[in-house]
Structure formats: C-alpha cells, structure tokens
Design an enzyme around this catalytic site. Sequence first.
Site, PDB file in Angstrom:
ATOM      1  N   LYS A   1      -4.820 -10.310  -6.252  1.00 29.46           N
ATOM      2  CA  LYS A   1      -6.003 -10.791  -5.527  1.00 29.46           C
ATOM      3  C   LYS A   1      -7.217  -9.919  -5.849  1.00 29.46           C
ATOM      4  O   LYS A   1      -7.056  -8.748  -6.238  1.00 29.46           O
ATOM      5  CB  LYS A   1      -5.734 -10.797  -4.016  1.00 29.46           C
ATOM      6  CG  LYS A   1      -5.592  -9.418  -3.412  1.00 29.46           C
ATOM      7  CD  LYS A   1      -5.577  -9.477  -1.884  1.00 29.46           C
ATOM      8  CE  LYS A   1      -5.494  -8.060  -1.331  1.00 29.46           C
ATOM      9  NZ  LYS A   1      -5.460  -7.969   0.100  1.00 29.46           N
TER      10      LYS A   1
ATOM     11  N   LYS B   1     -11.011  -4.796  -2.711  1.00 24.31           N
ATOM     12  CA  LYS B   1     -11.935  -3.672  -2.678  1.00 24.31           C
ATOM     13  C   LYS B   1     -11.300  -2.415  -3.236  1.00 24.31           C
ATOM     14  O   LYS B   1     -11.974  -1.489  -3.648  1.00 24.31           O
ATOM     15  CB  LYS B   1     -12.367  -3.406  -1.219  1.00 24.31           C
ATOM     16  CG  LYS B   1     -13.435  -4.360  -0.721  1.00 24.31           C
ATOM     17  CD  LYS B   1     -13.835  -4.068   0.718  1.00 24.31           C
ATOM     18  CE  LYS B   1     -12.831  -4.670   1.670  1.00 24.31           C
ATOM     19  NZ  LYS B   1     -13.307  -4.959   3.012  1.00 24.31           N
TER      20      LYS B   1
ATOM     21  N   LYS C   1       0.815  -1.209   0.000  1.00 22.78           N
ATOM     22  CA  LYS C   1       0.000   0.000   0.000  1.00 22.78           C
ATOM     23  C   LYS C   1       0.848   1.258   0.000  1.00 22.78           C
ATOM     24  O   LYS C   1       0.478   2.258  -0.601  1.00 22.78           O
ATOM     25  CB  LYS C   1      -0.940   0.007   1.210  1.00 22.78           C
ATOM     26  CG  LYS C   1      -2.111  -0.941   1.054  1.00 22.78           C
ATOM     27  CD  LYS C   1      -3.140  -0.725   2.137  1.00 22.78           C
ATOM     28  CE  LYS C   1      -4.258  -1.744   2.058  1.00 22.78           C
ATOM     29  NZ  LYS C   1      -4.921  -1.920   3.356  1.00 22.78           N
TER      30      LYS C   1
HETATM   31  P1  TYM Z   1     -10.406  -6.698   4.675  1.00 18.07           P
HETATM   32  O1  TYM Z   1     -11.707  -6.007   4.817  1.00 18.07           O
HETATM   33  O2  TYM Z   1      -9.417  -6.142   3.727  1.00 18.07           O
HETATM   34  O3  TYM Z   1     -10.667  -8.211   4.313  1.00 18.07           O
HETATM   35  C1  TYM Z   1     -11.626  -8.969   5.035  1.00 18.07           C
HETATM   36  C2  TYM Z   1     -11.342 -10.460   4.921  1.00 18.07           C
HETATM   37  O4  TYM Z   1     -11.437 -10.877   3.549  1.00 18.07           O
HETATM   38  C3  TYM Z   1     -10.275 -11.617   3.198  1.00 18.07           C
HETATM   39  N1  TYM Z   1      -9.993 -11.377   1.762  1.00 18.07           N
HETATM   40  C4  TYM Z   1      -9.865 -12.334   0.830  1.00 18.07           C
HETATM   41  N2  TYM Z   1      -9.935 -13.671   0.913  1.00 18.07           N
HETATM   42  C5  TYM Z   1      -9.794 -14.370  -0.231  1.00 18.07           C
HETATM   43  N3  TYM Z   1      -9.570 -13.814  -1.443  1.00 18.07           N
HETATM   44  C6  TYM Z   1      -9.479 -12.479  -1.578  1.00 18.07           C
HETATM   45  N4  TYM Z   1      -9.280 -11.946  -2.770  1.00 18.07           N
HETATM   46  C7  TYM Z   1      -9.619 -11.667  -0.403  1.00 18.07           C
HETATM   47  N5  TYM Z   1      -9.608 -10.335  -0.171  1.00 18.07           N
HETATM   48  C8  TYM Z   1      -9.843 -10.181   1.156  1.00 18.07           C
HETATM   49  C9  TYM Z   1      -9.176 -11.067   4.088  1.00 18.07           C
HETATM   50  O5  TYM Z   1      -8.138 -11.998   4.253  1.00 18.07           O
HETATM   51  C10 TYM Z   1      -9.925 -10.816   5.374  1.00 18.07           C
HETATM   52  O6  TYM Z   1      -9.980 -11.988   6.168  1.00 18.07           O
HETATM   53  N6  TYM Z   1      -6.837  -6.769   8.112  1.00 18.07           N
HETATM   54  C11 TYM Z   1      -8.214  -7.232   7.954  1.00 18.07           C
HETATM   55  C12 TYM Z   1      -9.194  -6.530   8.848  1.00 18.07           C
HETATM   56  C13 TYM Z   1      -8.927  -6.740  10.305  1.00 18.07           C
HETATM   57  C14 TYM Z   1      -8.886  -7.981  11.013  1.00 18.07           C
HETATM   58  C15 TYM Z   1      -8.622  -7.631  12.373  1.00 18.07           C
HETATM   59  C16 TYM Z   1      -9.009  -9.312  10.637  1.00 18.07           C
HETATM   60  C17 TYM Z   1      -8.705  -5.760  11.210  1.00 18.07           C
HETATM   61  N7  TYM Z   1      -8.515  -6.294  12.462  1.00 18.07           N
HETATM   62  C18 TYM Z   1      -8.480  -8.620  13.361  1.00 18.07           C
HETATM   63  C19 TYM Z   1      -8.874 -10.288  11.629  1.00 18.07           C
HETATM   64  C20 TYM Z   1      -8.602  -9.942  12.966  1.00 18.07           C
HETATM   65  C21 TYM Z   1      -8.557  -7.084   6.463  1.00 18.07           C
HETATM   66  O7  TYM Z   1      -7.725  -7.319   5.637  1.00 18.07           O
HETATM   67  O8  TYM Z   1      -9.825  -6.723   6.149  1.00 18.07           O
END
Ligand code: TYM
Length: 336
Positions: free
Chosen positions: A199, A202, A117
């Site tokens: 990947k 969003k 990022k």
């Molecule tokens: P976020 O919102 O970016 O993603 C949410 C979840 O979706 C999974 N993910 C995917 N899985 C498979 N293929 C993809 N293309 C893909 N894109 C996203 C992510 O692995 C995630 O599980 N850092 C976290 C948010 C967070 C969090 C936490 C998670 C904040 N605090 C504590 C667990 C525990 C995140 O990336 O959100």
Amino acid sequence: QPRVFSGIQPTGEIHLGNYFGAIRQWVRFQDEKKAGKYEQCIYSVVDLHAITIPQDRDVLEKNIFQAVATLLACGIDPNESILFLQSHVPLHPQLSWVLGCLSTMPQLGRLPNFRDKSKKLKEVPLGLYTYPVLQAADILLYNATHVPVGEDNVQQIQFAQLLAQRFNRIHGRTFNIPKIMLEGGMWCRLRSLRKPENKMSKSEPDAKSRIGLTDSPDEIVEKIKKSVTDFTSAVTYDPETRPGVSNLIMIHSLCSGQSAEEICNSVQDLDTGKYKFVVAEAVVEHLRPIRTKMIELMKEPAYLLDILKIGTEKAITLSEPVWNDVCFKVGISPSH
Ligand code: TYM
C-alpha cells in the site's frame, strides 16, 4: 444520534492514499452532517498513536501542524466538524486503560498492523501492541456510530466493535457498535508507486513511493514518470496481474471522476509511458488548490492552535458524559 469519528496519524506527509482512502470521505460526511444526517463529525490528529513508533520531536511537532493544515486545506471546516489533537483530551488514554483491561494478548497479537510493524523491530514497544485499544477508545469515547477509514484499518475497527460488545455484555448497554465506512469497494486502497504490491504508506522510506499533498507539480510528474509498471505497454485495468498500471488508473479515476473503463477506452492509443503524463496532469490539477491553501495555512501556526483549542473544548464536552457513564458502570472514580 449518529456520530462520525475518524483519526489520522501525524507520522509524515499526508499522501494521496490518506486523501482518497479517508479524508475525502471525511469531507463528504461533513457535508451530510450539514444536511442533518449526523449529529457530529469528530476528526482527530492522533499524536499518541504516532509515538508508537520512534519519532524525532521536531519532526513530529511539525507533522502535527502539517496534518491540521492538510485537513483544513482538504475542506474540513472547524465550524462544522470538531477538529482536535488526541493528546489534548486526556480521556483517550484513560478510556484506553479501561478497554485494555477487557482486551486479551492473543487477540492483539493477531491484528495485521501489529504483525507487519513488529516484524521490522528487534524489540517491540508495548504502545505498538496496544495501539488498537487506544484506537477503540478514540471511537468509543464519543460513542461514534460511523468510522470512515481506508481498507487497512478494517480489522482494527472490528476490534473496537468487539470491545464495545464485550463492554456492553458485562456492564449493560453503553456503547454503540461503530460501523466501518469504506470508500466504495476497492477504491480505498492506493498502492506504492515503487512497490505496487504494497500500500502507499507514510512509513515507506522511499519518498518516491507516494505523492504528498504538498508535492510540487514537478515532483508529482517525476514520481509518476518513475512509477513502477510492467512490460506490457497497453493501458488496461487489472489490479491482480497489473497492480502498477491499475494503481495509476485508479488514481486517475479518483482525480477525474471517470470510471476505470472509461479511462481505458479514452487512452487506447497511448502506451503506459505516455499515459503517465496524463495521470500526472490530473493529479497536479486536483491537488493544486489544496497545496496552495496548505502552504498558506502552514504560515499561521497560532491560528492552527486556536482551531485545535476550540476543537478540544467541544471534544471534551462530548466525551465527558460517556466517560462518566463508563466510570459509573465499572465502579471506578466515584464522584457522589
Ligand atoms: P493513518 O494516519 O495511518 O491513516 C489515515 C487514514 O488513511 C487511510 N489510508 C489509506 N487509504 C487508502 N490507501 C492507502 N494506501 C492508505 N494509507 C492509509 C487509512 O485507512 C486511514 O483511514 N489507525 C488510523 C488512525 C486512527 C483512527 C482512530 C482511525 C487512530 N484512531 C480511530 C479511525 C478511528 C490510521 O491508520 O491512521
């Protein structure tokens, strides 16, 4: 007591990658909780993480409601799980501060999420740098034992494990070391429909690269029809050399429950062009009930806020003892 924690950022429409990588697992954990396997399932819409990259306030606010509606539509039951908004529980940034004092700059700079990022930015905000510290605080504040995430979060959870270990070593046993729960093997990473080497995300500017959970059937068909594949017309599964088609097979498999092999056998007489319509149909059918429910829920913002309020109260009740223990061990905030 085994406790599940996970979070999702309200940074845009929730897509199939989030759903199959994370949310579907969350629902499964919730079912297992009903069966007595876990004490609590705690799920958070992490709006403080969302602002680590610039956000428009109106869009962010709408995305918060949309994220809550999506989770409910996907089957998160607020009577079974704790569903809340991260910023409603001020102990998250407080614990993050304490953990930040145990984190080192080189460690944070090496984490891939930050590297990816920050490459795109001229000036890197501090919040983006300390993102993983706040993520660790999210998990450790509830003394969670299991964290269901997609593959792209593995290193961040490993960092949380490291902080838990470091805290325990310095101050005595306080935190559980949270386990990373990945959806079976490679299934947890869906790829962009436009650039299958990346990947599904969003934040990719091209909305055709992802399927949102509220996309209409026509949009889904259109996006899958236009998805990038390659010059081979047979439908074969090989994620290394054929990431585009393999991603479609993976999506199809996740929607239908068939294995990649079963799918390839059953569509032998189709070329990739025709196969795309089969995949689109499976996705449309799979998302139909979720989409209907979501559209309904989005009309009820007051109801969504009520649910968050109940979740916040439960989250505070669970996190206060952990925070008090941390304060006592560190020697801050004496209360008696
Ligand atoms: P976020 O919102 O970016 O993603 C949410 C979840 O979706 C999974 N993910 C995917 N899985 C498979 N293929 C993809 N293309 C893909 N894109 C996203 C992510 O692995 C995630 O599980 N850092 C976290 C948010 C967070 C969090 C936490 C998670 C904040 N605090 C504590 C667990 C525990 C995140 O990336 O959100």
